[in-house]
Write an enzyme that holds these catalytic residues in place. Structure first.
Site, PDB file in Angstrom:
ATOM      1  CG  ASP A 456       9.979  39.929  77.307  1.00 26.89           C
ATOM      2  OD1 ASP A 456       9.431  38.848  77.588  1.00 26.89           O
ATOM      3  OD2 ASP A 456      10.746  40.515  78.099  1.00 26.89           O
ATOM      4  CD  GLU A 462      11.704  41.235  80.936  1.00 24.15           C
ATOM      5  OE1 GLU A 462      12.926  41.193  81.111  1.00 24.15           O
ATOM      6  OE2 GLU A 462      11.111  42.253  80.547  1.00 24.15           O
ATOM      7  CG  ASP A 469       8.323  43.747  73.300  1.00 23.21           C
ATOM      8  OD1 ASP A 469       8.029  44.752  73.974  1.00 23.21           O
ATOM      9  OD2 ASP A 469       9.397  43.136  73.453  1.00 23.21           O
ATOM     10  CD  GLU A 740      16.268  42.731  75.074  1.00 22.35           C
ATOM     11  OE1 GLU A 740      17.109  41.928  75.532  1.00 22.35           O
ATOM     12  OE2 GLU A 740      15.393  43.276  75.764  1.00 22.35           O
TER      13      GLU A 740
HETATM   14  C1  BGC Z   1      11.493  43.681  77.555  1.00 21.87           C
HETATM   15  C2  BGC Z   1      11.074  44.454  76.351  1.00 21.87           C
HETATM   16  C3  BGC Z   1      10.059  45.464  76.814  1.00 21.87           C
HETATM   17  C4  BGC Z   1      10.838  46.425  77.661  1.00 21.87           C
HETATM   18  C5  BGC Z   1      10.134  47.640  78.107  1.00 21.87           C
HETATM   19  C6  BGC Z   1      12.201  44.629  78.455  1.00 21.87           C
HETATM   20  O1  BGC Z   1      12.702  44.048  79.579  1.00 21.87           O
HETATM   21  O2  BGC Z   1      12.248  42.568  77.242  1.00 21.87           O
HETATM   22  O3  BGC Z   1      10.963  43.808  75.200  1.00 21.87           O
HETATM   23  O4  BGC Z   1       9.242  46.003  75.883  1.00 21.87           O
HETATM   24  O5  BGC Z   1      11.435  45.734  78.748  1.00 21.87           O
HETATM   25  O6  BGC Z   1      10.717  48.190  79.211  1.00 21.87           O
END
Ligand code: BGC
Length: 889
Positions: A456, A462, A469, A740
């Site tokens: 992500d 993370e 994504d 984002e």
């Molecule tokens: C991520 C996202 C993801 C989403 C879904 C986020 O923390 O960065 O891109 O798809 O959580 O909950």
């Protein structure tokens, strides 16, 4: 037609780029059946491939010649030989026949079979080491009586490894073996190490960091997710010039200790104490005080041959140095994944600290809030007086800026960008500077987030393989880079992570445990979420469409079926899926509350059922392509669900951009209502003055939904809008990767806090998320006009669409058949001139922006309906030009 090997040769046509189904840069490939692909170049206009012939030999120079085959195919070609076995080296060549006869044989392709885990004699070994503590080094020496003729090192690790032989790095791979679903698959590398070996004493040393295996990963701050023991498995096989074989295996004869790397964490960074450095990578090092290695009981069948290129250093960028409040502020000019290579001058014992951030606060300080708990800090203790080059191991950071503190003087700094080393596949440039920069930003966001898994984001605590994504971005990823092997490998993990009921995880590899994922303070179920789990069907089909090989569909078919069967079971006796306690929905819809991004305006259950239709339809298509049973059954299922969706949510579709885009692009809207729905979407966009009102799920689709249904003007209006929320707003705010959130930096310059109503104090804000960059596939297809209509670009629509605000564009895509390129411009008199390059084997259908007043010529003559290989000049006078109120810069 009959073909025979005695037909006279065609000297104007050549077979090029012969390769197997695997990425040509892999040093060895998984044992098994090899299938071939090639390109053809021909100086003869209109010529076609009418057949081919394959030859191979197994190293003895005796060619086995396959029968000539009548076919125009150049992808997924059976080699006609037995399955390739481990260690086998096989050489291929191919020739094709055209109307003029046979070509010469192609250049040779050499493939080598890798070792499988089941064949490893080496054991996994370790020494006692602490999680997040000093990084263990395992070593041993061995003697060769003569120079090596051939040497292969089969190597992997629990953890991330670096291997050195006689003082030299033995691979340029970073964080190898990379991250996969370790519980079932760990990649096994094959390295050619002959150049590093010599007669006499040799030393091999393998350093293993916690990496993804044992280090802290995920938002629940878990450690030791896959195990608490890290260590290598390595099998070195050498044949020397005298024909003597030597095998060196990891076993209890190895010894282990610690050196300069005192701790290394993917999120937190690395502490390197160079006063503790040891010269353990060369022969003669005294390891008497080190510990004997222990065998780690481990099922070695988990090791599988690598079939995806590793992470490597892909670019370096010089960083500027500025003094700031007693520190040195660094700026690489580009948001990347990687680290700082720092040259310093100081004294032994000096401490140097490097912190990282993607953006700066208005006062110039590093903005580190977005990192959440990731420390993203590398520290060093200098080992000697004078100059030293510092680089961290077993970590990476998402950053553009850094700050160095400490006594030593900073001499120079370089930003080192790392990525899974996929070959760039395309180029785009236009008269619109901001659009070009956005394209560049998307390329960087892919590079930065394709670090072993499709993440992500690369900076905070993370960096996970979020499936939503990935599916949103898959088509764009496939256009920008040769991502085929990357997806193929990740999709194996996606299937591994499917539960017994066929539900697909939100994150692959999946490290989420029940209770980890909180939304609105509640633990939510991460399995089978709409638009995320559908990566199971969407990514394989996007990959097939981009590269034209059915391999990915064949391999994933079971996973696709299990996912659709799961959805069916969830629907029970009803046609539609039932309400769920939680769906991500059209995540990060700009109209959702910033701290509750799952509360998008398009009803989550509506969105979920749209994806149900999509997955069923894609499964039906895959079954039809593969000639498998079930195609009609699943097509009927998709139709049935589509009808029910429309009946229930048709009115809502008329009101939201995402609802309309889903129904148009997933063929949910009945034919008779299509025009009205598209008109409603266009009206919505006009009323919003091009404001984007979609989240992760609607964004990849909305411009297609407009342009494919006659509303190009509105599509351009959205694409080129400059105010937030829009794609180009972030470019104007200096973004070098895709954000984002649409408003990650607000018009007044303040940085979004990203506050989340998930768990206490949580935030979510990143400046490097590729999901919204998914629009770039539309730019290639619709602005540049290179629009594949058959898998692998075998048939492509040439459909440039000039606009008042965009009067010139050029693009190139490396299709499986060769380079497809367009370079078009609109002159002051309104004529469009396009220079086209069409590769051999591709049929280009012309869909030009002509008006009633236009004359269309190709190479100076009346335009045919389609073109074949060669370069062509297309001229359309009085071209249709999309009016636009967007500025043209
Ligand atoms: C991520 C996202 C993801 C989403 C879904 C986020 O923390 O960065 O891109 O798809 O959580 O909950």
């Amino acid at each position: 037609m009959t073909v025979s090997s005695t037909t006279p040769s065609d000297p104007h046509t050549h077979v090029t780029e012969l390769r197997s189904q695997y990425d040509p840069r892999l040093s060895a490939v998984p044992p098994g059946q090899i299938r071939l692909r090639w390109c053809v170049v021909s100086g003869t206009p209109g010529s076609t491939q009418r057949g081919y012939q394959v030859q191979w030999h197994g190293g003895d120079g005796v060619w086995h010649t396959g029968d000539p085959v009548v076919s125009d195919a150049a992808i997924d070609i059976p080699d006609g030989a037995e399955a390739l076995s481990s260690r086998e080296v096989r050489t291929y060549r191919v020739r094709v026949t055209t109307e003029a006869g046979w070509t010469a044989w192609s250049d040779e392709l050499v493939v080598e079979g890798a070792l499988t885990g089941a064949e490893l004699q080496a054991q996994v070994i370790d020494i006692e080491s602490e999680t997040e503590g000093p990084v263990p080094i395992l070593r041993r020496e061995f003697t060769l009586s003569a120079a090596p003729r051939r040497a292969r090192l089969y190597i992997s690790a629990l953890g991330a490894y670096e291997v050195r032989i006689n003082g030299e790095r033995a691979t340029d791979g970073i964080l190898n073996p990379g991250w996969t679903s370790y519980q079932e698959r760990i990649l096994l590398d094959t390295l050619d190490v002959a150049p590093l070996l010599r007669p006499g004493a040799n030393a091999i040393e393998i350093t293993v960091g916690d990496g993804w295996y044992r280090g802290r990963m995920g938002f629940a701050e878990r450690r030791e997710i896959y195990g608490d023991r890290i260590g290598p498995v390595a099998q070195l096989e050498v044949t020397d010039v005298d024909g003597v074989d030597t095998v060196v295996l990891t076993d209890e004869s190895w010894r282990g200790g610690f050196g300069a790397v005192r701790s290394a964490s993917i999120y937190d960074g690395t502490h390197t104490d160079l006063t503790a450095a040891v010269a353990s990578d060369v022969a003669g090092f005294d390891d008497a005080g080190w510990m004997p290695a222990r065998i780690v009981p481990f099922d070695r069948t988990v090791f599988v041959p690598r079939a995806v290129v590793p992470v490597r250093e892909v670019q370096t960028l010089p960083m500027t140095l500025t003094d700031r409040e007693g520190a040195v502020a660094l700026d690489g000019g580009q948001n990347i994944s990687g680290w700082v290579r720092l040259e310093v001058e100081g004294s032994r014992g000096d401490v140097v600290t490097v912190r990282h951030a993607e953006v700066l606060e208005p006062d110039g300080a590093l903005h580190t809030a977005a990192l959440r708990t990731a420390k993203a800090t590398d520290t060093y203790v200098l080992g000697h007086d004078g100059r030293e080059v510092l680089e961290p191991a077993f970590t990476f950071h998402g950053f553009r800026y850094a700050e160095v503190t400490g006594q030593a003087r900073v001499v120079s700094a370089t930003a080192v960008a790392i990525s899974s080393d996929l070959r760039p596949r395309s180029e785009f440039a236009s008269s619109h500077a901001a659009l070009d920069r956005f394209h560049e930003n998307v390329v960087w966001s892919q590079r930065d987030n394709f670090v072993s898994v499709p993440t992500d984001c690369p900076q905070r605590d993370e960096r996970l393989g979020w499936t939503g994504d990935a599916q949103a971005f898959a088509a764009t990823a496939n256009t920008l880079f040769d991502s085929e092997s990357f997806w193929a490998s990740w999709l194996r993990d996606l299937e591994v992570e499917q539960d017994a009921d066929g539900a697909v995880a939100s994150i692959v590899p999946n490290i989420v445990r029940h209770g980890d994922l909180l939304m609105g303070g509640e633990a939510v179920d991460d399995m089978g979420r709409a638009g995320w789990a559908d990566a199971a069907t969407i990514v394989p089909m996007a990959t097939y469409d981009a590269y034209g090989s059915v391999d990915v569909l064949r391999t994933q078919l079971n996973s696709m079926r299990r996912w659709v069967d799961h959805l069916r079971r969830r629907a029970g006796d009803d046609v539609l899926l039932p309400e769920e306690p939680f769906q991500y929905g059209d995540w990060l819809d700009p109209d959702a509350p910033g701290d509750r991004p799952w509360e998008a305006k398009t009803t989550p259950l509506f969105v979920a059922n749209c994806f149900y239709v999509r997955s069923a339809a894609l499964l039906a298509r895959a079954e039809a392509i593969l000639g498998e049973e079930g195609a009609q059954h699943h097509a009927d299922l998709a139709d049935r669900v589509a009808r029910a969706v429309w009946q229930r949510w048709g009115n809502e579709a008329m009101r939201t951009q995402t609802g309309a885009a889903l129904c148009l692009e997933f063929d949910i809207v009945p034919d008779v209502e299509r025009v009205a729905l598209a008109a409603a979407l266009a009206e919505n966009v006009r009323a919003e003055n091009g404001r984007i009102a979609t989240g992760f799920l609607g964004t990849p689709l909305v411009l297609f939904a407009l342009s494919r249904n006659g509303h190009l003007t509105e599509a351009y209006r959205m694409l080129l809008r400059r105010e937030a929320p829009s794609w180009l707003y972030q470019v104007d705010r200096g973004a070098t990767t895709v954000w984002e959130r649409w408003d990650a930096i607000r018009p007044d310059g303040t940085i979004h806090t990203g506050a989340m109503d998930s768990k206490e104090g949580d935030t979510m804000i990143s400046f490097n998320h590729y999901a919204y960059g998914a629009v770039i596939d539309w730019v290639y297809r619709t602005v540049a006009g290179l629009d594949p209509v058959e898998p692998g670009y075998r048939v492509v629509r040439i459909a440039p669409r000039p606009a008042e605000s965009l009067r010139q564009a050029r693009a190139r895509v490396q299709t499986p058949f060769g380079a497809l390129a367009i370079d078009w411009t609109v002159s002051d008199d309104g004529a469009l001139t396009a220079d086209l390059t069409v590769p051999f084997g591709v049929r280009a259908q012309l869909d030009l922006p002509a008006t009633d007043a236009s004359t269309v010529t190709v190479d100076g003559a009346a335009a045919p309906a389609s073109l074949t290989h060669g370069t062509h000049r297309v001229v359309v006078t009085a071209a249709a030009i999309v009016p636009s109120d967007a500025p043209s810069t």
